[in-house]
Design a protein around this motif. Structure first.
Motif, PDB file in Angstrom:
ATOM      1  N   UNK A   1       8.565  14.712 -55.639  1.00 52.50           N
ATOM      2  CA  UNK A   1       7.621  13.583 -55.694  1.00 52.50           C
ATOM      3  C   UNK A   1       6.247  14.016 -55.190  1.00 52.50           C
ATOM      4  N   UNK A   2       6.215  14.720 -54.067  1.00 56.37           N
ATOM      5  CA  UNK A   2       4.935  15.196 -53.552  1.00 56.37           C
ATOM      6  C   UNK A   2       4.256  16.128 -54.557  1.00 56.37           C
ATOM      7  N   UNK A   3       5.024  16.983 -55.209  1.00 54.18           N
ATOM      8  CA  UNK A   3       4.450  17.863 -56.231  1.00 54.18           C
ATOM      9  C   UNK A   3       3.754  17.043 -57.315  1.00 54.18           C
ATOM     10  N   UNK A   4       4.433  15.996 -57.790  1.00 57.49           N
ATOM     11  CA  UNK A   4       3.858  15.165 -58.864  1.00 57.49           C
ATOM     12  C   UNK A   4       2.635  14.395 -58.376  1.00 57.49           C
ATOM     13  N   UNK A   5       2.707  13.904 -57.155  1.00 60.72           N
ATOM     14  CA  UNK A   5       1.577  13.152 -56.609  1.00 60.72           C
ATOM     15  C   UNK A   5       0.356  14.050 -56.454  1.00 60.72           C
ATOM     16  N   UNK A   6       0.572  15.248 -55.924  1.00 62.79           N
ATOM     17  CA  UNK A   6      -0.529  16.196 -55.771  1.00 62.79           C
ATOM     18  C   UNK A   6      -1.111  16.580 -57.131  1.00 62.79           C
ATOM     19  N   UNK A   7      -0.236  16.788 -58.101  1.00 63.30           N
ATOM     20  CA  UNK A   7      -0.707  17.172 -59.438  1.00 63.30           C
ATOM     21  C   UNK A   7      -1.569  16.078 -60.052  1.00 63.30           C
ATOM     22  N   UNK A   8      -1.190  14.819 -59.824  1.00 62.37           N
ATOM     23  CA  UNK A   8      -1.965  13.698 -60.369  1.00 62.37           C
ATOM     24  C   UNK A   8      -3.359  13.657 -59.761  1.00 62.37           C
ATOM     25  N   UNK A   9      -3.469  13.894 -58.436  1.00 55.32           N
ATOM     26  CA  UNK A   9      -4.787  13.878 -57.804  1.00 55.32           C
ATOM     27  C   UNK A   9      -5.605  15.090 -58.237  1.00 55.32           C
ATOM     28  N   UNK A  10      -4.956  16.247 -58.378  1.00 54.53           N
ATOM     29  CA  UNK A  10      -5.662  17.439 -58.835  1.00 54.53           C
ATOM     30  C   UNK A  10      -6.231  17.225 -60.241  1.00 54.53           C
ATOM     31  N   UNK A  11      -5.461  16.577 -61.104  1.00 58.18           N
ATOM     32  CA  UNK A  11      -5.933  16.301 -62.464  1.00 58.18           C
ATOM     33  C   UNK A  11      -7.118  15.345 -62.442  1.00 58.18           C
ATOM     34  N   UNK A  12      -7.049  14.314 -61.579  1.00 59.87           N
ATOM     35  CA  UNK A  12      -8.176  13.387 -61.457  1.00 59.87           C
ATOM     36  C   UNK A  12      -9.418  14.122 -60.964  1.00 59.87           C
ATOM     37  N   UNK A  13      -9.238  15.013 -60.004  1.00 62.26           N
ATOM     38  CA  UNK A  13     -10.360  15.798 -59.470  1.00 62.26           C
ATOM     39  C   UNK A  13     -10.988  16.656 -60.570  1.00 62.26           C
ATOM     40  N   UNK A  14     -10.148  17.317 -61.378  1.00 64.75           N
ATOM     41  CA  UNK A  14     -10.672  18.150 -62.471  1.00 64.75           C
ATOM     42  C   UNK A  14     -11.412  17.300 -63.497  1.00 64.75           C
ATOM     43  N   UNK A  15     -10.877  16.130 -63.788  1.00 67.43           N
ATOM     44  CA  UNK A  15     -11.526  15.227 -64.749  1.00 67.43           C
ATOM     45  C   UNK A  15     -12.902  14.814 -64.256  1.00 67.43           C
ATOM     46  N   UNK A  16     -12.995  14.477 -62.995  1.00 65.92           N
ATOM     47  CA  UNK A  16     -14.270  14.054 -62.417  1.00 65.92           C
ATOM     48  C   UNK A  16     -15.268  15.209 -62.389  1.00 65.92           C
ATOM     49  N   UNK A  17     -14.815  16.392 -62.027  1.00 62.37           N
ATOM     50  CA  UNK A  17     -15.708  17.547 -61.993  1.00 62.37           C
ATOM     51  C   UNK A  17     -16.196  17.899 -63.396  1.00 62.37           C
ATOM     52  N   UNK A  18     -15.289  17.796 -64.376  1.00 63.41           N
ATOM     53  CA  UNK A  18     -15.667  18.100 -65.760  1.00 63.41           C
ATOM     54  C   UNK A  18     -16.685  17.096 -66.289  1.00 63.41           C
ATOM     55  N   UNK A  19     -16.616  15.873 -65.758  1.00 59.38           N
ATOM     56  CA  UNK A  19     -17.561  14.830 -66.174  1.00 59.38           C
ATOM     57  C   UNK A  19     -18.897  14.945 -65.457  1.00 59.38           C
TER      58      UNK A  19
END
Length: 369
Positions: A301-319
């Motif tokens: 669960x922690x792996x999935x939660x961390x991955x979701x935040x990492x993806x959001x961070x990448x999306x924001x940086x790419x934007x």
């Protein structure tokens, strides 16, 4: 019967001596002058110009209509608020009224839930712990400390973490110098998060990582931690966007799952960035449960939660979102499983370790702020 009487007599003598000692202490109570902290203001109390139901509510009155009921109810505790003052008194008293009869929780001591925590600056200007009030009922009046070297110094009193306060006064002997210090005008570090930000299960209010970091950077702090209810909500964001902050720290993952993180993180950051184009924003992963190393499902669960935040961070940086920072969660409480009381909430050791992880990131974020 004779033996019984002989055994009982010392007990009576001890009780009599104790009563005499307590009576002597009461009779030696000095003439005190009481100072209401609301007369000069407390730090950590945001939106100061807006109407409130109670002086120590963390949100203004409007929040009762717009926030979820659970968030509003939790916001009535004065978590993170701090009253500063100067005095040369040789002893310091406090008098305050708690709203809830729940002085302590099963895993959260009374000194943290309902206590008041006093610090002072030493000769080098560093904050040093002085004493904490040990609440015994909803109405507390107690001497925090005596035999203090009589010189003028600055003090800071942290308010209770989880129990609403109706009134707080500082008492010093008549004839001593006292001056309430208005809240500092520096931009505050603003934390939005969960029960961990709310201070569960610190032994006293000054040991929460938010307070530790406030002393380290010598800055005001606004603590918007809500036990079980830090969920990156737009309604909370509506209040955050009205704050001028040195940095926003978004630390909500312990109360969220991967789907909710994916749904809410990007919109919340964009909401804050639109209102504050240059204010740093820090995203924080959830800590791993200290026993997740033998609980595969929890670890996954922690792996999935961390991955979701990492993806959001990448999306924001790419934007093109600037001044966005990231704190990983795997080592927040250390690596030996000794930093928590129940696997989830930190002890003082866990809070200290978490503050150490936050420090270098906040140092970068605060540069020029």
């Amino acid at each position: 019967m004779r033996l019984h009487t002989l055994c009982f007599t010392p007990f009576v003598i001890c009780l009599s001596a104790l009563a005499s000692s307590l009576w002597a202490e009461d009779t030696e109570k000095p003439e005190l002058v009481w100072h209401d902290v609301s007369d000069w203001g407390v730090e950590g109390r945001a939106w100061t110009e807006e109407e409130r139901f109670n002086y120590f509510d963390r949100f203004p009155a409007q929040g009762k209509e717009t926030l979820r009921e659970a968030v509003w109810n939790l916001s009535e505790s004065p978590t993170g608020m701090m009253a500063r003052f100067e005095t040369d008194a040789s002893e310091i008293w406090v008098r305050y009224e708690l709203r809830s009869e729940k002085i302590a929780l099963a895993h959260f001591p009374a000194t943290g839930v309902s206590g008041l925590d006093l610090y002072a600056r030493d000769g080098e200007g560093k904050w040093r712990w002085v004493q904490a009030a040990r609440p015994y009922s909803q109405e507390v009046e107690t001497k925090l400390l005596d035999d203090i070297s009589p010189e003028l110094r600055e003090y800071a009193a942290y308010l209770p973490l989880r129990n609403p306060v109706n009134k707080l006064e500082i008492g010093v002997p008549a004839g001593t110098e006292f001056r309430g210090l208005a809240p500092r005008q520096e931009l505050p570090i603003v934390f939005y998060g969960t029960s961990i930000n709310h201070g569960v299960a610190a032994s006293r209010p000054g040991m929460v990582h938010t307070a530790i970091l406030g002393r380290h950077f010598d800055r005001p702090v606004v603590n918007l931690g809500f036990g079980g209810n830090g969920r990156m909500e737009k309604e909370v964001g509506d209040f955050l966007e009205r704050l001028d902050a040195a940095v926003f720290v978004i630390d909500c993952l312990p109360n969220m799952g991967p789907d909710l993180v994916s749904e809410r993180c990007v919109p919340l950051v964009n909401q804050l960035r639109k209102a504050h184009p240059d204010t740093p924003i820090v995203l924080v992963e959830d800590r791993r449960y200290a026993n997740s190393w033998i609980r595969p499902e929890k670890d996954a669960f922690h792996d999935r939660n961390h991955a979701a935040l990492q993806e959001a961070y990448r999306t924001l940086k790419s934007a093109g979102v600037k001044r966005l920072y990231y704190i990983e969660g795997d080592h927040l409480f250390g690596d030996d499983s000794e930093g928590t009381v129940d696997g989830s909430h930190p002890t003082d050791l866990g809070f200290w370790r978490q503050a150490e992880v936050f420090k270098p990131v906040l140092k970068k974020a605060l540069k020029g702020r």
